[in-house]
Write an enzyme that holds these catalytic residues in place. Structure first.
Site, PDB file in Angstrom:
ATOM      1  CD  GLU A 236      -3.389   3.495  -4.799  1.00 30.35           C
ATOM      2  OE1 GLU A 236      -4.457   2.847  -4.859  1.00 30.35           O
ATOM      3  OE2 GLU A 236      -2.286   2.957  -4.620  1.00 30.35           O
TER       4      GLU A 236
ATOM      5  NE  ARG B  69      -4.260  -1.574   0.286  1.00 29.03           N
ATOM      6  CZ  ARG B  69      -4.418  -2.731  -0.335  1.00 29.03           C
ATOM      7  NH1 ARG B  69      -3.427  -3.177  -1.109  1.00 29.03           N
ATOM      8  NH2 ARG B  69      -5.526  -3.438  -0.205  1.00 29.03           N
TER       9      ARG B  69
ATOM     10  CG  HIS C  37      -3.654  -0.427  -6.232  1.00 31.51           C
ATOM     11  ND1 HIS C  37      -3.958   0.186  -5.039  1.00 31.51           N
ATOM     12  CD2 HIS C  37      -3.538  -1.754  -5.926  1.00 31.51           C
ATOM     13  CE1 HIS C  37      -4.026  -0.701  -4.059  1.00 31.51           C
ATOM     14  NE2 HIS C  37      -3.777  -1.896  -4.584  1.00 31.51           N
TER      15      HIS C  37
END
Length: 327
Positions: free
Chosen positions: A266, A237, A285
């Site tokens: 994000e 993360r 991601h």
């Protein structure tokens, strides 16, 4: 009467059909400013919710007094306030294991792409810049036989170690909350402290879950310990890394390059300094983002939700202590 369930993520029609057979389903393909008011209204009578990315905290739970099961279509569950969820005797599930190989493929691909500067060279060719033999200024670095340090030797970390050990003859160094004897036996992995791993590894893959203990786990101190030739890859993360420290380390040559599938914010801002660096390879991601794996994840999440609503214990139950309380 069927239990009332809210789906708040676009899922395959087969998964939606399965849920509809067992539950009364309200379906939101996405949650945005237009759909959120309806979503909040539906929460009043919902006994189960399924999706990913939604922050489930006390404020949201106050809107869902009938809630019994939360099914997170993700292996990570840092979006869930687990103490608050458990306090209310709500079961929460995730989707471990089924995505291990897909994420490992992505992270190892990111490692290779960063080491061999593939995105940069791809753009060189496509832009017409390949007009002569490539010189040393565009050379990459070898991956095979280099030391790979894995921080977080869980299921995904082990899948990365498997690829590195058997495919690239890489010595495996690892740091974990506890010793992983299976990885030590199968991949000849060696346990190191975090500081020792940073000093010794040629490639460092960060694969820890996001917890209060792992926020900014890698920062200025750790980057200074790394080799100047080290390549850092983050597949965990974004918040597990101090991004300002990473920018500084790259700008000042403290490490060679970085490959990133995750960011603190994000989607990442287009003007983020990391995006302007040639020695940084970025992905949006997408670790588990294949059709096959996302379908497996959705199926597992749906099955866990239905099982939980039937009063049985899902195999992927995160807060197992709650099951005993609700019996």
């Amino acid at each position: 009467m069927k239990p009332k369930v809210i789906v708040y993520k676009k899922i395959d029609t087969t998964v939606l059909a399965y849920l509809s057979e067992n539950c009364e389903v309200t379906y939101f393909e996405t949650l945005d400013s237009q759909s959120l008011p309806s979503f909040y209204q539906e929460l009043k009578n919902a006994t189960g919710i399924i999706g990913s990315g939604l922050k489930v905290d006390a404020k949201l739970l106050d809107l869902a007094p009938q809630l019994k099961v939360i099914s997170n279509i993700s292996v990570g569950y840092d979006n869930l306030d687990m103490p608050e969820i458990s306090k209310r005797n709500i079961m929460a599930t995730n989707t471990p294991e089924v995505l291990n190989d897909s994420v490992a493929d992505t992270i190892f691909g990111l490692l290779l792409a960063t080491a061999r500067r593939m995105p940069e060279l791809n753009q060189l060719v496509k832009s017409g810049g390949w007009t002569a033999q490539v010189g040393e200024g565009l050379y990459g670095v070898d991956v095979h036989h280099k030391k790979l340090g894995i921080i977080g030797m869980g299921g995904i970390g082990s899948a990365i170690a498997k690829r590195a050990h058997f495919g690239f003859d890489m010595p495996i160094l690892y740091h974990n909350r506890s010793r992983n004897t299976e990885a030590e036996q199968t991949f000849q992995a060696t346990y190191y402290s975090l500081e020792e791993l940073c000093q010794q590894a040629d490639f460092i893959c960060l694969m820890t879950p996001l917890t209060p203990n792992t926020v900014k786990l890698i920062g200025e101190k750790e980057f200074k310990l790394m080799k100047k030739t080290a390549i850092f890859v983050n597949g965990s993360r974004g918040a597990t890394v101090d991004e300002d420290a990473l920018v500084h380390a790259l700008q000042n040559g403290e490490i060679l390059a970085a490959g990133l599938d995750v960011f603190a914010q994000e989607p990442v801002s287009p003007d983020h300094p990391l995006l302007g660096m040639d020695n940084v390879v970025t992905l949006p991601h997408i670790g588990s983002a294949t059709h096959e794996t996302r379908l497996k994840m959705a199926n597992l999440a749906a099955e866990s939700l239905v099982i939980g609503l039937q009063g049985k214990m899902p195999q992927t139950l995160i807060n197992q202590e709650v099951f005993a309380e609700v019996q």
